[in-house]
Design a protein around this motif. Structure first.
Motif, mmCIF file in Angstrom:
data_model
loop_
_atom_site.group_PDB
_atom_site.id
_atom_site.type_symbol
_atom_site.label_atom_id
_atom_site.label_comp_id
_atom_site.label_asym_id
_atom_site.label_seq_id
_atom_site.Cartn_x
_atom_site.Cartn_y
_atom_site.Cartn_z
ATOM 1 N N ALA A 123 0.837 -1.197 0.000
ATOM 2 C CA ALA A 123 0.000 0.000 0.000
ATOM 3 C C ALA A 123 0.875 1.252 0.000
ATOM 4 O O ALA A 123 1.871 1.337 0.719
ATOM 5 C CB ALA A 123 -0.908 0.000 1.222
ATOM 6 N N MET A 124 0.465 2.216 -0.834
ATOM 7 C CA MET A 124 1.189 3.478 -0.964
ATOM 8 C C MET A 124 0.212 4.627 -0.764
ATOM 9 O O MET A 124 -0.919 4.576 -1.236
ATOM 10 C CB MET A 124 1.817 3.591 -2.353
ATOM 11 N N GLU A 125 0.673 5.664 -0.057
ATOM 12 C CA GLU A 125 -0.098 6.893 0.079
ATOM 13 C C GLU A 125 0.755 8.044 -0.431
ATOM 14 O O GLU A 125 1.908 8.193 -0.041
ATOM 15 C CB GLU A 125 -0.482 7.176 1.527
ATOM 16 N N PHE A 126 0.176 8.843 -1.296
ATOM 17 C CA PHE A 126 0.801 10.085 -1.721
ATOM 18 C C PHE A 126 -0.096 11.199 -1.228
ATOM 19 O O PHE A 126 -1.324 11.085 -1.267
ATOM 20 C CB PHE A 126 0.957 10.130 -3.246
ATOM 21 N N LYS A 127 0.519 12.271 -0.719
ATOM 22 C CA LYS A 127 -0.269 13.364 -0.172
ATOM 23 C C LYS A 127 0.377 14.691 -0.488
ATOM 24 O O LYS A 127 1.558 14.757 -0.839
ATOM 25 C CB LYS A 127 -0.479 13.205 1.331
ATOM 26 N N ALA A 128 -0.408 15.756 -0.337
ATOM 27 C CA ALA A 128 0.073 17.122 -0.527
ATOM 28 C C ALA A 128 -0.694 18.010 0.439
ATOM 29 O O ALA A 128 -1.922 17.974 0.476
ATOM 30 C CB ALA A 128 -0.149 17.584 -1.959
ATOM 31 N N PHE A 129 0.024 18.779 1.225
ATOM 32 C CA PHE A 129 -0.606 19.662 2.204
ATOM 33 C C PHE A 129 -0.904 21.017 1.583
ATOM 34 O O PHE A 129 -0.107 21.546 0.800
ATOM 35 C CB PHE A 129 0.297 19.829 3.433
ATOM 36 N N ALA A 130 -2.036 21.570 1.959
ATOM 37 C CA ALA A 130 -2.391 22.910 1.510
ATOM 38 C C ALA A 130 -1.333 23.902 1.993
ATOM 39 O O ALA A 130 -1.022 24.872 1.312
ATOM 40 C CB ALA A 130 -3.776 23.292 2.041
ATOM 41 N N ASP A 131 -0.754 23.628 3.168
ATOM 42 C CA ASP A 131 0.282 24.482 3.757
ATOM 43 C C ASP A 131 1.300 23.549 4.421
ATOM 44 O O ASP A 131 1.015 22.955 5.455
ATOM 45 C CB ASP A 131 -0.349 25.419 4.791
ATOM 46 N N ASP A 132 2.493 23.424 3.810
ATOM 47 C CA ASP A 132 3.517 22.500 4.333
ATOM 48 C C ASP A 132 3.899 22.769 5.784
ATOM 49 O O ASP A 132 4.332 21.860 6.486
ATOM 50 C CB ASP A 132 4.782 22.545 3.469
ATOM 51 N N SER A 133 3.736 23.994 6.244
ATOM 52 C CA SER A 133 4.087 24.292 7.636
ATOM 53 C C SER A 133 3.110 23.628 8.605
ATOM 54 O O SER A 133 3.344 23.605 9.811
ATOM 55 C CB SER A 133 4.130 25.796 7.887
ATOM 56 N N ARG A 134 2.001 23.065 8.095
ATOM 57 C CA ARG A 134 0.985 22.435 8.936
ATOM 58 C C ARG A 134 1.052 20.907 8.889
ATOM 59 O O ARG A 134 0.119 20.234 9.340
ATOM 60 C CB ARG A 134 -0.409 22.896 8.492
ATOM 61 N N ILE A 135 2.144 20.330 8.378
ATOM 62 C CA ILE A 135 2.256 18.876 8.275
ATOM 63 C C ILE A 135 2.052 18.202 9.627
ATOM 64 O O ILE A 135 1.381 17.167 9.721
ATOM 65 C CB ILE A 135 3.612 18.456 7.647
ATOM 66 N N PHE A 136 2.581 18.759 10.695
ATOM 67 C CA PHE A 136 2.458 18.139 12.007
ATOM 68 C C PHE A 136 1.492 18.901 12.918
ATOM 69 O O PHE A 136 1.511 18.726 14.133
ATOM 70 C CB PHE A 136 3.844 18.039 12.667
ATOM 71 N N ALA A 137 0.616 19.714 12.329
ATOM 72 C CA ALA A 137 -0.334 20.497 13.102
ATOM 73 C C ALA A 137 -1.342 19.584 13.808
ATOM 74 O O ALA A 137 -1.718 18.538 13.294
ATOM 75 C CB ALA A 137 -1.079 21.484 12.210
ATOM 76 N N VAL A 138 -1.773 20.016 14.990
ATOM 77 C CA VAL A 138 -2.790 19.261 15.739
ATOM 78 C C VAL A 138 -4.041 20.097 15.890
ATOM 79 O O VAL A 138 -4.059 21.272 15.722
ATOM 80 C CB VAL A 138 -2.282 18.827 17.128
#
Length: 143
Positions: A128-143
């Motif tokens: 299984a593979m997941e590809f993703k793209a964040f609307a704002d890379d600074s929020r990758i680890f946002a909670v």
């Protein structure tokens, strides 16, 4: 800057496959990865500067699913975080290759911290593979 100059450490990941010819077609032709060293039992791939290896392992592997955002997410899985433009380009490339998605490309967590485009698919061996793209890379680890 070259891959070797990157301030971000590169990962090495090896996954089992049951057919190296099918892996070569999928990773080399469908995903467009360049191939490195290989033998009769493994192939090195350049996954955006990361060393990704497909190893012949006909026995397969155990898989589970976890519910996330109304979808059954396959575990284990791996992939890349791309720009939105590269994500859309890859999604179109996969559609053109008649790829069957486990989870079709869509926006997850829309309007929340960590909003992201995501898609899941299986390689020919069932990895299984997941590809993703964040609307704002600074929020990758946002909670």
């Amino acid at each position: 800057m070259t891959v070797l100059d990157s301030p971000i450490p590169r990962f090495h990941l090896a996954v089992p496959v049951d057919d190296l010819a099918a892996a070569r077609r999928f990773y080399g032709e469908v995903l467009g990865l360049s191939q490195g060293r290989s033998s009769d039992t493994w192939v090195d791939w350049n996954l955006e500067g990361h060393q990704f290896v497909t190893h012949l392992a006909p026995e397969g592997q155990r898989r589970i699913h976890n519910p996330v955002d109304g979808h059954d997410v396959p575990v284990p899985h791996f992939g890349l975080i791309l720009t939105v433009a590269k994500f859309q380009e890859l999604a179109e490339r996969l559609r053109a290759a008649d790829t069957e998605f486990v989870i079709e490309p869509y926006v997850r967590f829309e309007g929340d911290p960590g909003e992201q485009w995501t898609m899941f698919l299986l390689d020919p061996a069932g990895n299984a593979m997941e590809f993703k793209a964040f609307a704002d890379d600074s929020r990758i680890f946002a909670v």
